[in-house]
Motif scaffolding. Structure first.
Motif, PDB file in Angstrom:
ATOM      1  N   TYR A 335      12.205   5.130   9.924  1.00 49.19           N
ATOM      2  CA  TYR A 335      12.605   4.871  11.315  1.00 49.19           C
ATOM      3  C   TYR A 335      11.374   4.703  12.204  1.00 49.19           C
ATOM      4  N   LEU A 336      10.386   5.578  12.028  1.00 45.16           N
ATOM      5  CA  LEU A 336       9.173   5.490  12.834  1.00 45.16           C
ATOM      6  C   LEU A 336       8.371   4.231  12.497  1.00 45.16           C
ATOM      7  N   MET A 337       8.410   3.815  11.234  1.00 44.30           N
ATOM      8  CA  MET A 337       7.716   2.584  10.867  1.00 44.30           C
ATOM      9  C   MET A 337       8.292   1.375  11.605  1.00 44.30           C
ATOM     10  N   VAL A 338       9.605   1.396  11.794  1.00 40.24           N
ATOM     11  CA  VAL A 338      10.286   0.282  12.449  1.00 40.24           C
ATOM     12  C   VAL A 338      10.123   0.331  13.962  1.00 40.24           C
ATOM     13  N   THR A 339      10.124   1.529  14.519  1.00 44.51           N
ATOM     14  CA  THR A 339      10.125   1.665  15.985  1.00 44.51           C
ATOM     15  C   THR A 339       8.752   1.897  16.586  1.00 44.51           C
ATOM     16  N   SER A 340       7.783   2.264  15.750  1.00 45.72           N
ATOM     17  CA  SER A 340       6.456   2.578  16.271  1.00 45.72           C
ATOM     18  C   SER A 340       5.404   1.668  15.643  1.00 45.72           C
ATOM     19  N   THR A 341       4.666   0.969  16.487  1.00 51.72           N
ATOM     20  CA  THR A 341       3.590   0.116  15.988  1.00 51.72           C
ATOM     21  C   THR A 341       2.529   0.942  15.277  1.00 51.72           C
ATOM     22  N   TYR A 342       2.244   2.130  15.828  1.00 56.85           N
ATOM     23  CA  TYR A 342       1.258   3.020  15.213  1.00 56.85           C
ATOM     24  C   TYR A 342       1.655   3.360  13.777  1.00 56.85           C
ATOM     25  N   PHE A 343       2.908   3.741  13.576  1.00 56.20           N
ATOM     26  CA  PHE A 343       3.347   4.117  12.239  1.00 56.20           C
ATOM     27  C   PHE A 343       3.358   2.922  11.301  1.00 56.20           C
ATOM     28  N   PHE A 344       3.727   1.774  11.803  1.00 50.66           N
ATOM     29  CA  PHE A 344       3.739   0.580  10.958  1.00 50.66           C
ATOM     30  C   PHE A 344       2.319   0.247  10.495  1.00 50.66           C
ATOM     31  N   ILE A 345       1.382   0.289  11.437  1.00 53.85           N
ATOM     32  CA  ILE A 345      -0.016  -0.002  11.086  1.00 53.85           C
ATOM     33  C   ILE A 345      -0.553   1.056  10.112  1.00 53.85           C
ATOM     34  N   SER A 346      -0.205   2.315  10.365  1.00 56.42           N
ATOM     35  CA  SER A 346      -0.673   3.382   9.472  1.00 56.42           C
ATOM     36  C   SER A 346      -0.122   3.190   8.060  1.00 56.42           C
ATOM     37  N   ALA A 347       1.143   2.742   7.955  1.00 56.42           N
ATOM     38  CA  ALA A 347       1.732   2.504   6.638  1.00 56.42           C
ATOM     39  C   ALA A 347       0.984   1.395   5.909  1.00 56.42           C
ATOM     40  N   VAL A 348       0.662   0.329   6.625  1.00 60.71           N
ATOM     41  CA  VAL A 348      -0.078  -0.790   6.025  1.00 60.71           C
ATOM     42  C   VAL A 348      -1.453  -0.327   5.552  1.00 60.71           C
ATOM     43  N   LEU A 349      -2.132   0.464   6.385  1.00 65.18           N
ATOM     44  CA  LEU A 349      -3.478   0.930   6.037  1.00 65.18           C
ATOM     45  C   LEU A 349      -3.438   1.887   4.846  1.00 65.18           C
ATOM     46  N   ILE A 350      -2.455   2.779   4.821  1.00 63.63           N
ATOM     47  CA  ILE A 350      -2.361   3.724   3.701  1.00 63.63           C
ATOM     48  C   ILE A 350      -2.073   2.988   2.400  1.00 63.63           C
ATOM     49  N   CYS A 351      -1.136   2.030   2.454  1.00 63.88           N
ATOM     50  CA  CYS A 351      -0.832   1.238   1.253  1.00 63.88           C
ATOM     51  C   CYS A 351      -2.065   0.470   0.789  1.00 63.88           C
ATOM     52  N   ALA A 352      -2.786  -0.115   1.735  1.00 65.55           N
ATOM     53  CA  ALA A 352      -4.004  -0.850   1.388  1.00 65.55           C
ATOM     54  C   ALA A 352      -5.040   0.082   0.765  1.00 65.55           C
ATOM     55  N   PHE A 353      -5.118   1.296   1.287  1.00 62.84           N
ATOM     56  CA  PHE A 353      -6.048   2.295   0.766  1.00 62.84           C
ATOM     57  C   PHE A 353      -5.755   2.611  -0.702  1.00 62.84           C
ATOM     58  N   TYR A 354      -4.490   2.851  -1.033  1.00 64.02           N
ATOM     59  CA  TYR A 354      -4.140   3.184  -2.419  1.00 64.02           C
ATOM     60  C   TYR A 354      -4.314   1.987  -3.346  1.00 64.02           C
ATOM     61  N   ILE A 355      -3.953   0.814  -2.874  1.00 64.79           N
ATOM     62  CA  ILE A 355      -4.127  -0.397  -3.691  1.00 64.79           C
ATOM     63  C   ILE A 355      -5.614  -0.641  -3.961  1.00 64.79           C
ATOM     64  N   ALA A 356      -6.440  -0.466  -2.925  1.00 67.00           N
ATOM     65  CA  ALA A 356      -7.880  -0.703  -3.067  1.00 67.00           C
ATOM     66  C   ALA A 356      -8.527   0.301  -4.010  1.00 67.00           C
ATOM     67  N   GLN A 357      -8.159   1.581  -3.892  1.00 65.46           N
ATOM     68  CA  GLN A 357      -8.823   2.566  -4.740  1.00 65.46           C
ATOM     69  C   GLN A 357      -8.396   2.437  -6.199  1.00 65.46           C
ATOM     70  N   ARG A 358      -7.162   1.929  -6.436  1.00 65.48           N
ATOM     71  CA  ARG A 358      -6.776   1.667  -7.817  1.00 65.48           C
ATOM     72  C   ARG A 358      -7.562   0.477  -8.365  1.00 65.48           C
ATOM     73  N   ALA A 359      -7.761  -0.540  -7.521  1.00 62.47           N
ATOM     74  CA  ALA A 359      -8.504  -1.729  -7.960  1.00 62.47           C
ATOM     75  C   ALA A 359      -9.974  -1.413  -8.218  1.00 62.47           C
ATOM     76  N   VAL A 360     -10.555  -0.555  -7.373  1.00 65.98           N
ATOM     77  CA  VAL A 360     -11.987  -0.265  -7.474  1.00 65.98           C
ATOM     78  C   VAL A 360     -12.282   0.872  -8.448  1.00 65.98           C
ATOM     79  N   TYR A 361     -11.505   1.957  -8.335  1.00 65.85           N
ATOM     80  CA  TYR A 361     -11.799   3.163  -9.114  1.00 65.85           C
ATOM     81  C   TYR A 361     -10.894   3.343 -10.330  1.00 65.85           C
ATOM     82  N   GLY A 362      -9.755   2.654 -10.340  1.00 64.53           N
ATOM     83  CA  GLY A 362      -8.810   2.825 -11.446  1.00 64.53           C
ATOM     84  C   GLY A 362      -7.661   3.735 -11.124  1.00 64.53           C
ATOM     85  N   GLY A 363      -7.659   4.331  -9.929  1.00 61.15           N
ATOM     86  CA  GLY A 363      -6.581   5.229  -9.532  1.00 61.15           C
ATOM     87  C   GLY A 363      -7.091   6.322  -8.623  1.00 61.15           C
TER      88      GLY A 363
END
Length: 378
Positions: A335-363
């Motif tokens: 709900y907060l992701m949909v209604t709050s720009t802050y939460f939406f941006i934070s979700a994108v950044l967190i997902c990018a963080f996990y995707i990047a660290q798996r790509a760079v470090y392996g997990g």
């Protein structure tokens, strides 16, 4: 016979609901309950590991609550407990792909859930939602290529040892779950090596077991080995697809034998033979189990009712509290992701963080350990 109220829960609807709750709670919990603690890793690695382990265990408690209190799965435990703070290697037969999840029903009663680490197939890190959480929990993902797996196990076990982690490490020596196909492969191995053919277990692959046991013993990081036998007297969930279809087991039985450090063999050859002998005993034990539909009555904990009613009450309170907590996370965060720009941006950044660290470090587990080794390892 299942109660009529359980019918929908043992259907595709109930199965899809369980898997959805499990994946969403782990994904959103990892993103917004666990990830904010990452900075602590840079200044107090041992504190960080303690906090994250307890937060991850809170999620496992939620799944146990769903399995027992919502889906009505009964647990029966016989045999030994894990002593508080004990560093142990848990070795278990691999009847289904989901034994590790059902084992939490034992650990919440007779172990220490927050200290468990599991050796898993590398493919499981790709489970939507759960994969990032399993990595953050610092599980050991193996590839079945020994040269790589030895490095992975050494790296993670050295890290846990260096921060003083009192690990309860779960290993499936059989290497895969028991199916008709894997049984045929085990029979072929037995015929080639003049060994008996088994009907209830697979012949163990002892190389990884011997390596881990010797390493832990040599570095004084082992107090005991717990031999766990799991059985499903009335139905089982062999794979994740069975969960989706609502095919949950009615009961899960565990029998546990504790082998103190001073009783364990002291050479590679003797450890290998010791493990092989345990599996021969396990075959006979399971043959009797499926005839009697239960393990022998030794130190029984049945239907979630131990000798200490106060302890059981505390456990049930914790189980019940986990349900509204994670349901709130599942409902509020999207709900907060949909209604709050802050939460939406934070979700994108967190997902990018996990995707990047798996790509760079392996997990995430390798990211954490590499940071620790860079800034804290002496």
């Amino acid at each position: 016979m299942l109660d009529s109220k359980m019918t929908w829960k043992r259907s595709t609807l109930g199965g899809v609901l369980f898997v959805a709750l499990a994946c969403l709670s782990y994904l959103l919990g990892t993103m917004y309950v666990v990830t904010p603690w990452f900075p602590l890793m840079l200044v107090r690695p041992a504190w960080y590991r303690w906090v994250v382990d307890h937060l991850v265990a809170w999620y496992w408690i939620f799944l146990v609550a769903l399995l027992e209190m919502v889906y009505g799965i009964k647990v029966r435990i016989t045999g030994d407990s894990i002593k508080p703070g004990e560093r142990t290697l848990l070795i278990m037969n691999h009847r289904t792909r989901l034994d590790w999840m059902f084992l939490w029903m034992y650990l919440i009663r007779r172990g220490q859930l927050s200290k468990e680490k599991i050796i898993l197939k590398n493919e499981l890190r790709k489970i939507p939602g759960a994969g990032w959480g399993l990595e953050t929990a610092c599980f050991l993902f193996i590839t079945r290529r020994w040269e790589e797996d030895e490095k992975i196990m050494k790296k993670i076990l050295d890290y846990l040892s260096s921060i003083g982690h009192r690990t309860q490490l779960l290993l499936f020596p059989e290497g895969t779950d028991f199916t008709e196909r894997t049984r045929q492969r085990s029979d072929a191995y037995a015929e080639k090596n003049n060994l008996p053919k088994y009907d209830y277990v697979l012949h163990p692959r002892t190389k990884g077991f011997v390596y881990i046991a010797e390493k832990l013993i040599k570095e004084h990081n082992l107090d005991a080995i717990h031999d766990i036998t799991v059985g499903y007297p009335n139905g089982k969930a062999q794979t994740e697809a069975d969960l989706l279809a609502g095919r949950f087991p009615e009961e899960v039985h565990f029998h546990v034998r504790r082998h103190p450090l001073n009783t364990l063999p002291n050479t590679s050859g003797k450890l290998e033979q010791w493990c092989t002998t345990l599996w021969a005993q396990k075959e006979l034990q399971l043959k009797e189990f499926y005839q009697r539909k239960k393990f022998p009555d030794t130190n029984v904990l049945e239907g979630g009712t131990p000798g200490d009613p106060l302890q059981e009450l505390k456990m049930k309170v914790v189980l019940w509290l986990s349900i509204p907590f994670f349901l709130t996370v599942i409902l509020v965060v999207p709900y907060l992701m949909v209604t709050s720009t802050y939460f939406f941006i934070s979700a994108v950044l967190i997902c990018a963080f996990y995707i990047a660290q798996r790509a760079v470090y392996g997990g995430a587990e390798h990211f954490q350990i590499d940071l620790y080794n860079t800034f804290h390892r002496k």
